[in-house]
Design a protein around this motif. Sequence first.
Motif, PDB file in Angstrom:
ATOM      1  N   ASP A 183     -30.723  12.506  15.581  1.00  0.00           N
ATOM      2  CA  ASP A 183     -30.664  13.879  15.062  1.00  0.00           C
ATOM      3  C   ASP A 183     -31.008  13.881  13.581  1.00  0.00           C
ATOM      4  O   ASP A 183     -30.854  12.873  12.872  1.00  0.00           O
ATOM      5  CB  ASP A 183     -29.267  14.470  15.281  1.00  0.00           C
ATOM      6  CG  ASP A 183     -29.248  15.973  15.079  1.00  0.00           C
ATOM      7  OD1 ASP A 183     -29.679  16.688  15.994  1.00  0.00           O
ATOM      8  OD2 ASP A 183     -28.818  16.427  14.008  1.00  0.00           O
ATOM      9  N   SER A 184     -31.470  15.035  13.115  1.00  0.00           N
ATOM     10  CA  SER A 184     -31.858  15.172  11.709  1.00  0.00           C
ATOM     11  C   SER A 184     -30.651  15.109  10.778  1.00  0.00           C
ATOM     12  O   SER A 184     -30.800  14.752   9.607  1.00  0.00           O
ATOM     13  CB  SER A 184     -32.599  16.493  11.508  1.00  0.00           C
ATOM     14  OG  SER A 184     -31.810  17.583  11.944  1.00  0.00           O
ATOM     15  N   ALA A 185     -29.451  15.470  11.253  1.00  0.00           N
ATOM     16  CA  ALA A 185     -28.270  15.389  10.395  1.00  0.00           C
ATOM     17  C   ALA A 185     -27.981  13.941   9.995  1.00  0.00           C
ATOM     18  O   ALA A 185     -27.541  13.683   8.868  1.00  0.00           O
ATOM     19  CB  ALA A 185     -27.063  15.994  11.107  1.00  0.00           C
ATOM     20  N   VAL A 186     -28.230  13.003  10.905  1.00  0.00           N
ATOM     21  CA  VAL A 186     -28.039  11.587  10.580  1.00  0.00           C
ATOM     22  C   VAL A 186     -29.047  11.148   9.528  1.00  0.00           C
ATOM     23  O   VAL A 186     -28.716  10.430   8.574  1.00  0.00           O
ATOM     24  CB  VAL A 186     -28.169  10.733  11.855  1.00  0.00           C
ATOM     25  CG1 VAL A 186     -28.001   9.254  11.531  1.00  0.00           C
ATOM     26  CG2 VAL A 186     -27.156  11.169  12.901  1.00  0.00           C
ATOM     27  N   LEU A 187     -30.299  11.593   9.682  1.00  0.00           N
ATOM     28  CA  LEU A 187     -31.325  11.245   8.702  1.00  0.00           C
ATOM     29  C   LEU A 187     -31.000  11.826   7.338  1.00  0.00           C
ATOM     30  O   LEU A 187     -31.169  11.146   6.307  1.00  0.00           O
ATOM     31  CB  LEU A 187     -32.685  11.745   9.184  1.00  0.00           C
ATOM     32  CG  LEU A 187     -33.865  11.512   8.245  1.00  0.00           C
ATOM     33  CD1 LEU A 187     -34.087  10.019   8.026  1.00  0.00           C
ATOM     34  CD2 LEU A 187     -35.127  12.162   8.780  1.00  0.00           C
ATOM     35  N   ALA A 188     -30.514  13.064   7.285  1.00  0.00           N
ATOM     36  CA  ALA A 188     -30.181  13.691   6.005  1.00  0.00           C
ATOM     37  C   ALA A 188     -29.074  12.935   5.292  1.00  0.00           C
ATOM     38  O   ALA A 188     -29.109  12.770   4.067  1.00  0.00           O
ATOM     39  CB  ALA A 188     -29.765  15.149   6.230  1.00  0.00           C
ATOM     40  N   GLU A 189     -28.096  12.450   6.039  1.00  0.00           N
ATOM     41  CA  GLU A 189     -27.008  11.698   5.418  1.00  0.00           C
ATOM     42  C   GLU A 189     -27.492  10.346   4.897  1.00  0.00           C
ATOM     43  O   GLU A 189     -27.001   9.852   3.877  1.00  0.00           O
ATOM     44  CB  GLU A 189     -25.873  11.494   6.415  1.00  0.00           C
ATOM     45  CG  GLU A 189     -24.649  10.826   5.823  1.00  0.00           C
ATOM     46  CD  GLU A 189     -23.499  10.735   6.807  1.00  0.00           C
ATOM     47  OE1 GLU A 189     -22.495  10.065   6.490  1.00  0.00           O
ATOM     48  OE2 GLU A 189     -23.615  11.326   7.897  1.00  0.00           O
ATOM     49  N   MET A 190     -28.470   9.748   5.561  1.00  0.00           N
ATOM     50  CA  MET A 190     -28.931   8.432   5.162  1.00  0.00           C
ATOM     51  C   MET A 190     -29.855   8.477   3.941  1.00  0.00           C
ATOM     52  O   MET A 190     -29.955   7.501   3.202  1.00  0.00           O
ATOM     53  CB  MET A 190     -29.653   7.741   6.324  1.00  0.00           C
ATOM     54  CG  MET A 190     -28.767   7.491   7.527  1.00  0.00           C
ATOM     55  SD  MET A 190     -29.553   6.447   8.757  1.00  0.00           S
ATOM     56  CE  MET A 190     -29.552   4.870   7.918  1.00  0.00           C
TER      57      MET A 190
END
Length: 506
Positions: A221-228
């Motif tokens: 998901d994009s939320a995981v990418l944003a956090e990373m």
Amino acid sequence: MKFKLPFNKQQQQPVQEAPKENLVRVAHATDHFIQSIKNATNNPADLIVKSLPPNVTLIYIDNLIDDQTLNNDIIANLQSKPHDTPEAIEMALSIAEVSQSSLLRETVELMVNGHVVIHIGGFPQTILANIASRESRALSAPENESQVIGTQVGFNESLSTNISLIRRYIVSPNLCNEKVKIGTRTSTSVSLLYMRGIANDQMVQTMRQRIKDLNIDELIDSAVLAEMIDDNSLSVFPQMLLTERPDRFCDGILDGKIGVLVDGSSMAIVSPQGFTEFFQSQEDQNLRWQIATFLRLLRLAAFFLSVYLTPFYVAALTFHYEVIPQAFLVPLSESRALVPFPPIFEALLLEFIIELLREAGARLPTKIGQTIGIVGGIVIGTAAVQAGITSNILLIIIALSALASFTSPSYMMGNVIRLIRFPIIILAGFWGFYGIMLAFCFILIHLLRQSSLGAPYMSPFYPPRLKEMRDSIIRMPVPLTSKRPALTRPKDEHKFVPEPVKPDKS
């Protein structure tokens, strides 16, 4: 503390040679080729192998390809006239995306992405035809960012569909789309979008490098990418906006921001993002500036109300009775006469119950969740007051704080408001107004230290830019918003000519 460790670690790693399995070539013999494909894919049940005369073999994954295109455009063409060379087959196929490969790993990776593998016995290469058919839900209205005036369509889980939505809004050849594969096991497609001639090159390079430097097994998901790829992943405050609205995404792109889309996710990433922008809605652009300004001020007031109203009640009843108006002391004392708990325990208990009801309503089916939220709140609140567990005044304050937390257009910022209330209540219960001021100073210092893609998180207030402040909290009239926000450091600062050209009277 900046979260730079993953990127620095990878930059310090020595360059390694390519694994030997990446250099394995396609076998000449048909039997050896089929066996190598089965070994590379662990011989799944949905692996289909078809043989066509005289020595052509088709291999593909069932349910990943369009059966109609396979039968009409590939099998029919190959059966109508036999072809004995890869070049002849490539010319005969009426498919938009056809390529050749001599590496086994590349062949397998494209096959699991919806390509049909065509192999001719005796040739050390394959023909790969892209006829992928990915199931996705139909376009619908955004669920978490609804608005009355404006477009009523949101992103879905298909990357190609989301990009087509963006290109409907931005019909320009300067819209750049860079695709990257992330995840050593999932190989998820990620698209980086920005406007050439507007977006800052340094910010684009920073975002590009952060995405490419990721070395992870999976990306769902994009939320995981944003956090990373956040500037500070340890902060509770989001530094990148997650939106499901294509109009808000495109508006940010045209302001010089950078967008990221992840295949399989209906949320898009927009960066850089300032703190006050999380309280702005895309509907503000469609309303008259007076109404939009009132709504922005209402959301910011609701933020402070939700965070500090309950701690103020706890501090006043625990340490500072002198701040309570004299006319209000009698009803307040009567409401707390039967409550055996101190104000801090009473407030934390009610806040915990409110969060339980909210989480239960979100996880249950829609119709049941709404019923649980309304009926549960009324029943539990009334029973708690009658049983003397809490006072009716605190129940009203908790309800107002819960309502105020829902006014944030960003779901991520709304979760932050829900969380930071608890430590502030605890500090107010131990040190009164001094604890509230301590929490306020800590949050303010933390926000001033944050950045979003290298840009100041509290812009335009820190560093102060007086001209930018007027269009952050106040939504200025459109003729006065000719300049793009300085947060993005755009190449082209002006959206349009600030003053209309006056006609020549001569």
